[in-house]
Design a protein around this motif. Structure first.
Motif, short mmCIF file in Angstrom:
data_model
loop_
_atom_site.label_atom_id
_atom_site.label_comp_id
_atom_site.label_asym_id
_atom_site.label_seq_id
_atom_site.Cartn_x
_atom_site.Cartn_y
_atom_site.Cartn_z
N PHE A 160 -7.18 -0.83 9.15
CA PHE A 160 -8.44 -0.79 8.37
C PHE A 160 -9.26 0.11 9.03
N THR A 161 -8.93 0.57 10.42
CA THR A 161 -10.24 1.23 11.39
C THR A 161 -9.48 2.53 11.61
N PRO A 162 -10.04 3.51 10.78
CA PRO A 162 -9.67 4.93 10.98
C PRO A 162 -9.92 5.70 12.50
N ASP A 163 -8.75 6.21 12.73
CA ASP A 163 -8.83 7.05 13.73
C ASP A 163 -8.42 8.47 13.55
N PHE A 164 -9.16 9.30 12.99
CA PHE A 164 -8.65 10.65 12.18
C PHE A 164 -8.07 11.56 13.23
N SER A 165 -8.39 11.28 14.75
CA SER A 165 -7.26 12.14 15.69
C SER A 165 -6.08 11.64 15.73
N LYS A 166 -5.56 10.62 15.03
CA LYS A 166 -4.48 10.30 15.20
C LYS A 166 -3.43 10.93 14.03
N LEU A 167 -4.25 11.48 13.14
CA LEU A 167 -3.47 11.93 11.98
C LEU A 167 -3.29 13.47 12.09
N THR A 168 -1.86 13.87 11.83
CA THR A 168 -1.42 15.33 11.77
C THR A 168 -1.62 15.75 10.44
N ALA A 169 -1.20 16.99 10.34
CA ALA A 169 -1.24 17.90 8.98
C ALA A 169 0.10 17.19 8.24
N ASN A 170 1.09 16.74 8.99
CA ASN A 170 2.41 16.45 8.28
C ASN A 170 2.09 14.83 7.87
N GLY A 171 1.40 14.29 8.74
CA GLY A 171 0.76 12.64 8.32
C GLY A 171 0.09 12.84 6.89
N VAL A 172 -0.99 13.64 6.74
CA VAL A 172 -1.46 13.78 5.59
C VAL A 172 -0.54 14.11 4.39
N LEU A 173 0.53 15.00 4.50
CA LEU A 173 1.53 15.23 3.54
C LEU A 173 2.22 14.20 3.16
N THR A 174 2.40 13.19 4.51
CA THR A 174 3.48 12.06 4.14
C THR A 174 2.56 10.97 3.44
N ALA A 175 1.19 10.96 3.48
CA ALA A 175 0.42 9.93 2.82
C ALA A 175 0.34 10.41 1.43
N VAL A 227 -3.16 18.82 -4.10
CA VAL A 227 -1.69 19.32 -3.63
C VAL A 227 -1.37 20.39 -3.08
N PHE A 228 -2.06 21.59 -3.51
CA PHE A 228 -2.01 22.86 -3.13
C PHE A 228 -2.59 22.97 -1.74
N LEU A 229 -3.64 22.23 -1.53
CA LEU A 229 -4.46 22.46 -0.19
C LEU A 229 -3.57 21.67 0.78
N VAL A 230 -2.99 20.57 0.67
CA VAL A 230 -2.10 19.96 1.46
C VAL A 230 -0.98 20.75 1.95
N PHE A 231 -0.28 21.20 0.99
CA PHE A 231 0.61 22.16 1.47
C PHE A 231 0.32 23.31 2.23
N LEU A 232 -0.85 23.88 2.05
CA LEU A 232 -1.48 25.26 3.08
C LEU A 232 -1.50 24.45 4.51
N HIS A 233 -2.15 23.36 4.25
CA HIS A 233 -2.55 22.82 5.78
C HIS A 233 -1.32 22.46 6.42
N VAL A 234 -0.07 22.11 5.75
CA VAL A 234 1.18 21.83 6.53
C VAL A 234 1.56 23.22 6.94
N ILE A 235 1.64 24.05 6.07
CA ILE A 235 2.06 25.23 6.62
C ILE A 235 1.27 26.27 7.59
N GLY A 236 0.17 25.49 7.84
CA GLY A 236 -0.73 26.06 8.75
C GLY A 236 -1.58 26.92 8.40
N VAL A 237 -1.78 27.43 7.21
CA VAL A 237 -2.71 28.31 6.87
C VAL A 237 -4.11 27.66 6.68
N LEU A 238 -4.37 26.48 6.67
CA LEU A 238 -5.52 26.08 6.51
C LEU A 238 -5.86 25.20 7.87
#
Ligand code: TRP
Length: 453
Positions: free
Chosen positions: A212-227, A442-453
């Motif tokens: 429950f203690t967030p550390d956003f530096s640990k979260l990758t683009a793929n991590g966001v997609l997985t979530a 959904v669209f933004l997360v996809f863009l984030h993963v392919i590196g556009v965002l």
């Protein structure tokens, strides 16, 4: 579809039966096996926050939309999309969404059944006392030698698939309803007891802090997609499972209330599993990022060392298998319903066909843990590839299309009438989420993963 065929389509006996079945579908390995291990792999707190946000802003609105589509048409997902597209004067290509779902269901079940097979094997291991006084290293080597054996995995996978098909063949009312009636409450009680044990490990605070203690530096683009993908996976949405369950739902039931209840229960179960598991992980000096084996390498330590752990371990894995069964039946029901209603098969034939295909597909996952463990496609083992393809791509794409269909294609008065929300404001909120927020996210997360965002 003719009217006689439509009238063959079953119906739940009550709102409660639907709640049970849909909760049974939602609560499964995703909550207890997958949520903890992907949380561990993605660094904890920040991942959990993204997952919760996705459930709330994307998952719940789409779950309502998916239930609504099914109930409006009362047919299997492929036919549902055909009929509703026609009703809205839209392109007939929408029925490919139904196909995407049927295929995703097969692919998910093929690996789901293998993992459920592990849980089944662990019932026996618990029974024969394999965990007794074992330390973390012994439990890990027990797991490693188990998954190294294709024969054992094939045996348990086959057994689980057989059990799934036996339930599905009996149909929604007798098979599915009865199977879930006692499971949910029992699983819940066992999880609470595990949480109580976790409190005695001395690492409870550390576990809670990790979750429950967030550390956003640990979260990758793929991590966001997985979530985000996991929000779909855990609620069973994006592939037609909830659509087909919705199609058995009586007309007078409030979809919004029901969906909130189901999603809420699902989330609580996942969080409880996390709260139970991470303290044990830290107390035993294990790695949170241990991967798919995480619960099999941690919970047995607890069972082996607590009073009453023998019985408790057996019960826990039995419950886990049942939770998996009530989910697996929903993965195959869209295909079975379609084969019965449109291909003139008997329920038995439909089950044998779809069950055999899934069973064979499962070998890919089995071998990816042993003889093919070095085989990488796009940098992933077969199991990881299947998981990525389905949970992270197919379900979000399916969900995106459901959102667009419900928000933009269906007639406003139809969605409003079907959802029958308690007040205008909550309907407007849903409309906003389904038309803009969910598809854009959904669209933004996809863009984030392919590196556009
Ligand atoms: N939700 C289930 C779980 O968490 C898995 C599941 C069942 C599922 N039916 C589904 C996932 C349909 C996606 C789509 O274990």
């Amino acid at each position: 579809m003719t009217d006689t065929k439509k009238s063959q389509h079953s119906q739940w006996s009550s709102r409660f039966a639907f709640i049970l079945a849909a909760t049974g579908s939602a609560v499964g390995l995703g909550n207890i096996w997958k949520f903890p291990y992907i949380t561990g792999e993605n660094g904890g707190g920040a991942f959990v926050i993204v997952y919760l946000l996705c459930v709330l802003l994307i998952g719940i609105p789409i779950m309502m939309a998916e239930t609504m589509l099914g109930r409006r048409s009362r047919q299997n997902p492929i036919e549902t999309m055909k009929t509703l597209a026609k009703e809205a004067d839209a392109d007939s290509n929408w029925h490919y969404l139904g196909w995407l779902g049927v295929i995703a269901g097969f692919l998910i079940l093929s690996y789901y059944s293998v993992i459920a097979g592990w849980a089944s094997a662990y019932v026996l291991k618990a029974f024969t006392g394999s965990f007794f006084s074992a330390d973390a290293a012994e439990i890990k080597s027990l797991f490693d030698s188990f998954v190294a054996s294709p024969v054992q995995l094939i045996f348990w996978h086959s057994l689980f698939m057989l059990a799934t098909m036996l339930i599905v063949v009996r149909g929604v009312n007798s098979g599915i309803e009865r199977a879930v009636r006692f499971l949910m409450p029992s699983l819940f009680v066992l999880l609470m007891l595990l949480v109580a044990y976790a409190m005695t490990t001395g690492s409870y605070d550390q576990g809670i802090k990790f979750l429950f203690t967030p550390d956003f530096s640990k979260l990758t683009a793929n991590g966001v997609l997985t979530a985000m993908g996991h929000a779909f996976f855990t609620l069973s949405i994006g592939m037609g499972a909830i659509m087909v369950y919705g199609s058995y739902l009586p007309k007078d039931v409030s979809i919004s209330k029901t969906v909130f209840l189901i999603a809420g229960t699902d989330t609580v179960v996942a969080l409880l599993a996390g709260i139970a598991i991470f303290p044990i992980v830290f107390a035993s000096g294990l790695e949170p990022a241990a991967g798919p084996g995480l619960i099999f390498q941690t919970l047995p330590i607890a069972f082996g060392n607590m009073t009453g752990g023998w019985l408790f371990g057996i019960l826990f894995f039995v419950m886990l298998v049942f939770a998996a069964l009530s989910s697996s039946i929903s993965l195959i029901e869209p295909a079975v319903a379609w084969l019965v209603e449109n291909k003139n098969m008997s329920r038995e034939q439909a089950c044998i066909w779809s069950g055999s295909i899934t069973w064979l597909l499962g070998f890919g996952t089995i071998f990816s843990f042993n003889i093919w463990s070095e085989l990488k496609i796009f940098d992933r083992t077969i199991f990881h590839l299947l998981d990525y393809l389905t949970a992270n791509l197919m379900l979000p794409i399916g969900g995106f299309c459901i959102a667009v269909f419900a928000g933009w294609i269906m007639k406003h008065q139809h969605t409003e009438q079907e959802l029958d929300m308690p007040d205008a404001i909550s309907y407007q909120a849903w409309k906003l989420l389904i038309s803009y927020v969910a598809p854009a996210a959904v669209f933004l997360v996809f863009l984030h993963v392919i590196g556009v965002l």
